[in-house]
Enzyme design. Structure first.
Site, PDB file in Angstrom:
ATOM      1  N   ARG A 280      44.122  15.669  57.606  1.00 16.66           N
ATOM      2  CA  ARG A 280      45.351  15.594  57.999  1.00 16.66           C
ATOM      3  C   ARG A 280      45.570  16.199  59.151  1.00 16.66           C
ATOM      4  O   ARG A 280      46.564  15.661  60.044  1.00 16.66           O
ATOM      5  CB  ARG A 280      45.946  16.537  56.852  1.00 16.66           C
ATOM      6  CG  ARG A 280      46.042  16.278  55.597  1.00 16.66           C
ATOM      7  CD  ARG A 280      46.740  17.155  54.687  1.00 16.66           C
ATOM      8  NE  ARG A 280      46.936  16.780  53.281  1.00 16.66           N
ATOM      9  CZ  ARG A 280      45.923  17.020  52.207  1.00 16.66           C
ATOM     10  NH1 ARG A 280      44.732  17.598  52.637  1.00 16.66           N
ATOM     11  NH2 ARG A 280      45.974  16.627  51.060  1.00 16.66           N
ATOM     12  N   ILE A 281      45.051  17.280  59.830  1.00 17.34           N
ATOM     13  CA  ILE A 281      45.257  17.800  61.019  1.00 17.34           C
ATOM     14  C   ILE A 281      44.798  16.954  62.228  1.00 17.34           C
ATOM     15  O   ILE A 281      45.408  16.667  63.152  1.00 17.34           O
ATOM     16  CB  ILE A 281      44.468  19.388  61.018  1.00 17.34           C
ATOM     17  CG1 ILE A 281      45.166  20.046  60.260  1.00 17.34           C
ATOM     18  CG2 ILE A 281      44.456  19.780  62.729  1.00 17.34           C
ATOM     19  CD1 ILE A 281      44.465  21.371  59.904  1.00 17.34           C
TER      20      ILE A 281
ATOM     21  N   ASP B  15      33.798  10.685  61.618  1.00 12.04           N
ATOM     22  CA  ASP B  15      33.770  11.438  60.029  1.00 12.04           C
ATOM     23  C   ASP B  15      33.128  10.492  59.237  1.00 12.04           C
ATOM     24  O   ASP B  15      33.791   9.727  58.628  1.00 12.04           O
ATOM     25  CB  ASP B  15      35.186  11.547  59.794  1.00 12.04           C
ATOM     26  CG  ASP B  15      35.532  12.216  58.561  1.00 12.04           C
ATOM     27  OD1 ASP B  15      34.440  12.085  57.798  1.00 12.04           O
ATOM     28  OD2 ASP B  15      36.660  12.964  58.424  1.00 12.04           O
TER      29      ASP B  15
ATOM     30  N   ARG C 131      36.711  25.718  62.289  1.00 14.37           N
ATOM     31  CA  ARG C 131      35.925  27.057  61.873  1.00 14.37           C
ATOM     32  C   ARG C 131      35.079  27.216  63.061  1.00 14.37           C
ATOM     33  O   ARG C 131      34.215  26.609  63.684  1.00 14.37           O
ATOM     34  CB  ARG C 131      35.045  26.607  60.723  1.00 14.37           C
ATOM     35  CG  ARG C 131      35.935  26.636  59.313  1.00 14.37           C
ATOM     36  CD  ARG C 131      36.358  28.049  59.100  1.00 14.37           C
ATOM     37  NE  ARG C 131      37.080  27.973  57.682  1.00 14.37           N
ATOM     38  CZ  ARG C 131      38.486  27.805  57.437  1.00 14.37           C
ATOM     39  NH1 ARG C 131      39.036  27.769  58.787  1.00 14.37           N
ATOM     40  NH2 ARG C 131      39.077  27.809  56.350  1.00 14.37           N
TER      41      ARG C 131
ATOM     42  N   ASP D 147      40.227  28.708  69.184  1.00 20.19           N
ATOM     43  CA  ASP D 147      41.163  29.793  68.394  1.00 20.19           C
ATOM     44  C   ASP D 147      40.166  30.416  67.219  1.00 20.19           C
ATOM     45  O   ASP D 147      40.893  31.425  66.562  1.00 20.19           O
ATOM     46  CB  ASP D 147      42.037  28.854  67.647  1.00 20.19           C
ATOM     47  CG  ASP D 147      43.030  29.750  66.963  1.00 20.19           C
ATOM     48  OD1 ASP D 147      43.459  30.473  67.408  1.00 20.19           O
ATOM     49  OD2 ASP D 147      43.288  29.474  65.817  1.00 20.19           O
TER      50      ASP D 147
ATOM     51  N   GLU E 177      34.921  37.281  63.989  1.00 23.09           N
ATOM     52  CA  GLU E 177      36.136  37.521  64.193  1.00 23.09           C
ATOM     53  C   GLU E 177      36.645  39.088  64.133  1.00 23.09           C
ATOM     54  O   GLU E 177      36.722  39.532  62.997  1.00 23.09           O
ATOM     55  CB  GLU E 177      37.083  36.751  63.521  1.00 23.09           C
ATOM     56  CG  GLU E 177      37.039  35.165  63.897  1.00 23.09           C
ATOM     57  CD  GLU E 177      37.772  34.256  63.258  1.00 23.09           C
ATOM     58  OE1 GLU E 177      37.730  33.034  63.800  1.00 23.09           O
ATOM     59  OE2 GLU E 177      38.432  34.529  62.521  1.00 23.09           O
TER      60      GLU E 177
ATOM     61  N   HIS F  46      42.659  33.280  66.235  1.00 24.69           N
ATOM     62  CA  HIS F  46      42.890  32.486  65.221  1.00 24.69           C
ATOM     63  C   HIS F  46      44.279  32.593  64.519  1.00 24.69           C
ATOM     64  O   HIS F  46      44.635  32.906  63.500  1.00 24.69           O
ATOM     65  CB  HIS F  46      42.083  33.370  63.895  1.00 24.69           C
ATOM     66  CG  HIS F  46      41.597  32.436  62.773  1.00 24.69           C
ATOM     67  ND1 HIS F  46      40.260  32.621  62.257  1.00 24.69           N
ATOM     68  CD2 HIS F  46      42.434  31.568  62.188  1.00 24.69           C
ATOM     69  CE1 HIS F  46      40.469  31.740  61.170  1.00 24.69           C
ATOM     70  NE2 HIS F  46      41.569  30.999  61.479  1.00 24.69           N
TER      71      HIS F  46
END
Length: 312
Positions: free
Chosen positions: A154-155, A174, A231, A255, A260, A278
């Site tokens: 989707r993104i 993909d 990720r 990001d 983290e 993030h």
């Protein structure tokens, strides 16, 4: 169903009033865990459901849950939960795959444009008393650039929709999709060889963990720009930082990170690196949607209703 308990394993949103209202209206109670792993697992032990963000749940952790029927993740990825163990124990796992598509896609585009246009370098130059384009390095017209998307969910599809009128072409790799709509589907080696910008949008799996390493970076075009809003562990940070320092990679925008927050010292004085905390998922609207949908999955599971977002 009355009297059920739901535990939030790790609260990252400002409050849980949305969840509390929905759960109490249905006759249940909500508790937010705190403390160390032992404290969280002790509170979760006899809960009927868990609401989860980042807290890792291993097979051993799941074995200690005596009543749990569902673990509802607020986010998209489910790599912090042992899905095989959950399936074996009859615990449903759900996510919210559509709550922050707009936010992450536009954050990706923002990072990409800021990096390509050297916006952070220009800001630093002016703040240091400098002026002009001489200190910015080479900047290419975006319409001459090829963007390669690793993953086409989707993104990534929204990123492609935004960028398609602005760039030379969008390539897609993909292996789980038969086609890429208006964009060109290619093998991974071709995407690396042809893309001026590589943007990561695949889930974290055993196959994708560490896939952007020194060898992958060496296979990309000289002066490539790498963007990751997916990720952190997909990119080997040390290899990327080395490639930025050597000039093999032209720029990177991240990001997400393996650890983290990342160690600040490791990022210090790395050229052409743009980082954010993030935050790609974040908007007030996205958080509210995630809270409502994750809680809705909990209530559906406890009522024996079909689950809209079941992963396992």
């Amino acid at each position: 169903m009355a009297g059920f308990r739901v535990v939030v394993t790790d609260q990252v949103f400002p409050d849980v009033e949305v969840e509390r209202a929905l759960i109490e209206q249905a006759g249940g109670t909500l508790e937010v865990a705190s403390g160390d792993r032992t404290d969280v697992l002790a509170l979760a032990r006899d809960a009927d459901a868990l609401l989860n963000t980042y807290f890792p749940l291993s097979a051993a952790d799941l074995a200690g849950l005596s009543r749990c029927r569902i673990i509802a993740r607020y986010g998209i990825g489910v790599d912090n939960i042992d899905l095989v163990a959950a399936r074996m124990r009859g615990i449903a796992v759900t996510n919210v795959p559509d709550y922050c598509v707009e936010e992450v896609a536009l954050h990706t585009v923002a990072l990409l444009l800021a990096t390509v246009r050297r916006v952070p370098a220009g800001d630093a130059l002016v703040r240091a008393g400098g002026w002009g384009v001489g200190g910015l390095g080479e900047i290419h017209r975006l319409s001459t650039r090829t963007v390669g998307l690793l993953g086409y969910g989707r993104i990534a599809r929204l990123v492609a929709d935004v960028l398609r009128p602005l760039v030379r072409q969008v390539l897609v790799h993909d292996p789980y999709l038969a086609g890429a709509g208006p964009d060109r589907s290619v093998e991974l080696a071709e995407l690396y060889a042809e893309s001026d910008i590589v943007s990561v949008h695949c889930p974290l799996t055993d196959k994708t963990r560490g896939m952007i390493d020194a060898a992958a970076l060496a296979a990309m075009r000289p002066d490539v720009t790498v963007v990751n809003t997916s990720r952190g562990p997909i990119v080997v940070l040390a290899d990327l930082l080395d490639a930025l320092r050597s000039g093999q990679v032209g720029a990177a925008a991240l990001d997400v990170f393996d650890a983290e927050p990342p160690p600040a010292a490791a990022l210090d004085k790395v050229p052409n690196l743009l980082v954010t905390p993030h935050s790609a998922f974040y908007s007030l609207e996205a958080i509210g949607e995630s809270q409502r949908k994750a809680t809705g999955q909990v209530l559906a599971a406890l009522r024996g209703e079909p689950l809209a977002y079941q992963v396992t």
